[in-house]
Design an enzyme around this catalytic site. Structure first.
Site, mmCIF file in Angstrom:
data_model
loop_
_atom_site.group_PDB
_atom_site.id
_atom_site.type_symbol
_atom_site.label_atom_id
_atom_site.label_comp_id
_atom_site.label_asym_id
_atom_site.label_seq_id
_atom_site.Cartn_x
_atom_site.Cartn_y
_atom_site.Cartn_z
ATOM 1 C CE LYS A 116 -4.554 1.159 1.616
ATOM 2 N NZ LYS A 116 -5.687 0.860 2.459
ATOM 3 C CE LYS A 170 -4.459 -16.956 -7.204
ATOM 4 N NZ LYS A 170 -3.890 -16.323 -6.074
ATOM 5 C CE LYS A 200 -11.804 -10.480 -2.256
ATOM 6 N NZ LYS A 200 -11.514 -11.755 -1.629
HETATM 7 P P1 ADP Z 1 -8.658 -13.103 -4.040
HETATM 8 O O1 ADP Z 1 -7.418 -13.261 -4.895
HETATM 9 O O2 ADP Z 1 -9.889 -13.329 -4.816
HETATM 10 O O3 ADP Z 1 -8.660 -11.793 -3.274
HETATM 11 P P2 ADP Z 1 -7.939 -14.213 -1.511
HETATM 12 O O4 ADP Z 1 -6.562 -13.652 -1.592
HETATM 13 O O5 ADP Z 1 -8.910 -13.619 -0.545
HETATM 14 O O6 ADP Z 1 -8.594 -14.259 -2.968
HETATM 15 O O7 ADP Z 1 -7.786 -15.793 -1.235
HETATM 16 C C1 ADP Z 1 -8.241 -16.489 -0.112
HETATM 17 C C2 ADP Z 1 -7.737 -17.911 -0.212
HETATM 18 O O8 ADP Z 1 -8.171 -18.539 -1.435
HETATM 19 C C3 ADP Z 1 -6.205 -18.002 -0.222
HETATM 20 O O9 ADP Z 1 -5.817 -19.039 0.655
HETATM 21 C C4 ADP Z 1 -5.831 -18.349 -1.632
HETATM 22 O O10 ADP Z 1 -4.696 -19.188 -1.674
HETATM 23 C C5 ADP Z 1 -7.065 -19.071 -2.167
HETATM 24 N N1 ADP Z 1 -7.240 -18.733 -3.598
HETATM 25 C C6 ADP Z 1 -7.686 -17.550 -4.076
HETATM 26 N N2 ADP Z 1 -7.735 -17.561 -5.440
HETATM 27 C C7 ADP Z 1 -7.300 -18.786 -5.816
HETATM 28 C C8 ADP Z 1 -7.114 -19.421 -7.099
HETATM 29 N N3 ADP Z 1 -7.422 -18.789 -8.240
HETATM 30 N N4 ADP Z 1 -6.649 -20.688 -7.118
HETATM 31 C C9 ADP Z 1 -6.364 -21.350 -5.962
HETATM 32 N N5 ADP Z 1 -6.512 -20.801 -4.731
HETATM 33 C C10 ADP Z 1 -6.968 -19.552 -4.647
#
Ligand code: ADP
Ligand code: TRP
Length: 327
Positions: free
Chosen positions: A110, A189, A192
């Protein structure tokens, strides 16, 4: 063995979250003593809308319960239901060098972007350490991005124990298997932040629409296609048996199949996989008192342990309290 993990209620869960994390947490409940909490105090560092946070944290609880988290086996609670966590955070903060937090990526990223960071974001890893240490947690399953925070937790526990005696249990990270990264609708990948997600509790119609919009190449219908280079097939593998996977792979390679057909197969498999959870979720959503009770019971169990550990920590640093039932 106590296993503990937390998940932030910052958005609805998508397929990546489910296969990369949630499903693996839920599997643990059958052979370990599992504590799972919804990290709503952490979410407060990013969500500043009352109605939104209130909704997201209840959605997270409903989602986890509908996906198989069993309150008879695992302890589920809201982080903010355990006030002891902020008390332990303070104790840990007094032994935490600033340099340790300056290295942590959420704050560093950030700051690097020139965005304003507040003390909540800066001290986020200390609250996370308290989340873990408050319950004598031994194993903490997390994604790779959180391993740094478990190291901070261990450093703080070592420092506290060095100053005040062997009070806190050192936890270990168990890195979740996200080797099979779940691709999003654009083939990157699923995340969000990329706007390419498919939610676990997507209703049938939007689910179909999202699947039909998954990006594919322009190989004509009659030509053979490579399943291993297609996001539709990668996603299909998450839901299908090895035999089903092999059958669809053969159709790709044989030619004569359009991507629309593969998408239809994916839609059917995903829809069938999540339909029971969708039904359970609707059932739970219609009984808010039951969900409230599950969370209250989880918080009571978690709090009993939290009090015990906080007593130990307070006593160790000379803060024995003369009022209150537990100390
Ligand atoms: P985002 O990238 O959508 O913000 P988060 O960082 O909140 O997702 O991820 C929460 C959990 O979900 C983490 O433990 C992460 O490893 C898993 N995760 C998120 N996206 C993926 C993905 N595309 N493939 C596998 N695991 C994922
Ligand atoms: N910071 C974690 C995440 O964003 C969530 C979390 C908060 C957590 N406290 C925790 C995870 C304690 C494991 C243990 O994913």
């Amino acid at each position: 063995m106590r296993v503990l993990s937390g998940i932030q209620p910052t958005g609805r869960f998508h397929w990546g979250n489910y296969f990369g994390a949630i499903r693996q947490y839920i599997d643990l409940q059958s052979h370990e003593q599992a504590f799972f909490f919804i990290a709503d105090l952490h979410a407060l560092t990013t969500i500043r809308d009352r109605a939104q946070l209130a909704q997201l944290r209840i959605d997270a609880a409903l989602d986890l319960l509908a996906l198989g988290l069993d309150p008879a086996r695992a302890t589920l609670y809201f982080q903010s239901d355990i006030p002891e966590v902020t008390e332990l955070t303070w104790m840990l903060m007094t032994v935490c060098p600033l340099g340790l937090l300056e290295k942590c990526h959420a704050y560093k990223d950030k700051k690097a972007k020139g965005l304003p960071a507040d003390a909540g974001l800066f001290t986020y890893p200390v609250l996370m350490a308290a989340d873990i240490l408050l319950y004598d947690s031994q194993i903490v399953p997390v994604g790779l991005d959180q391993v740094q925070h478990i190291e901070v937790t261990r450093d703080l526990a070592i420092k506290f124990n060095h100053l005040f005696g062997e009070v806190l249990v050192l936890p270990e990270a168990r890195v979740l298997d996200d080797s099979a990264k779940v691709p999003g609708t654009d083939g990157e990948k699923m995340s969000k932040s990329y706007g390419n997600t498919i939610d676990v509790f997507e209703a049938e119609k939007p689910l179909r629409k999202k699947i039909m919009a998954i990006k594919t190449d322009s190989t004509p219908v009659e030509q053979p296609k490579d399943p291993e280079r297609c996001a539709v097939f990668t996603l299909y593998k998450l839901f299908a048996t090895p035999e089903q996977q092999q059958a669809l792979a053969e159709r790709y390679r044989a030619g004569g199949m359009g991507y629309g057909e593969a998408k239809q197969a994916l839609f059917e498999a995903a829809n069938a996989c999540f339909a029971p959870a969708r039904a359970r979720r609707a059932e739970l959503a219609a009984q808010p008192e039951r969900v409230q009770q599950i969370l209250a019971e989880g918080a009571a169990r978690a709090r009993a342990k939290a009090r015990e550990v906080l007593d130990r920590a307070a006593n160790a640093c000379g803060l024995t309290r003369w009022s209150g039932a537990s100390r």
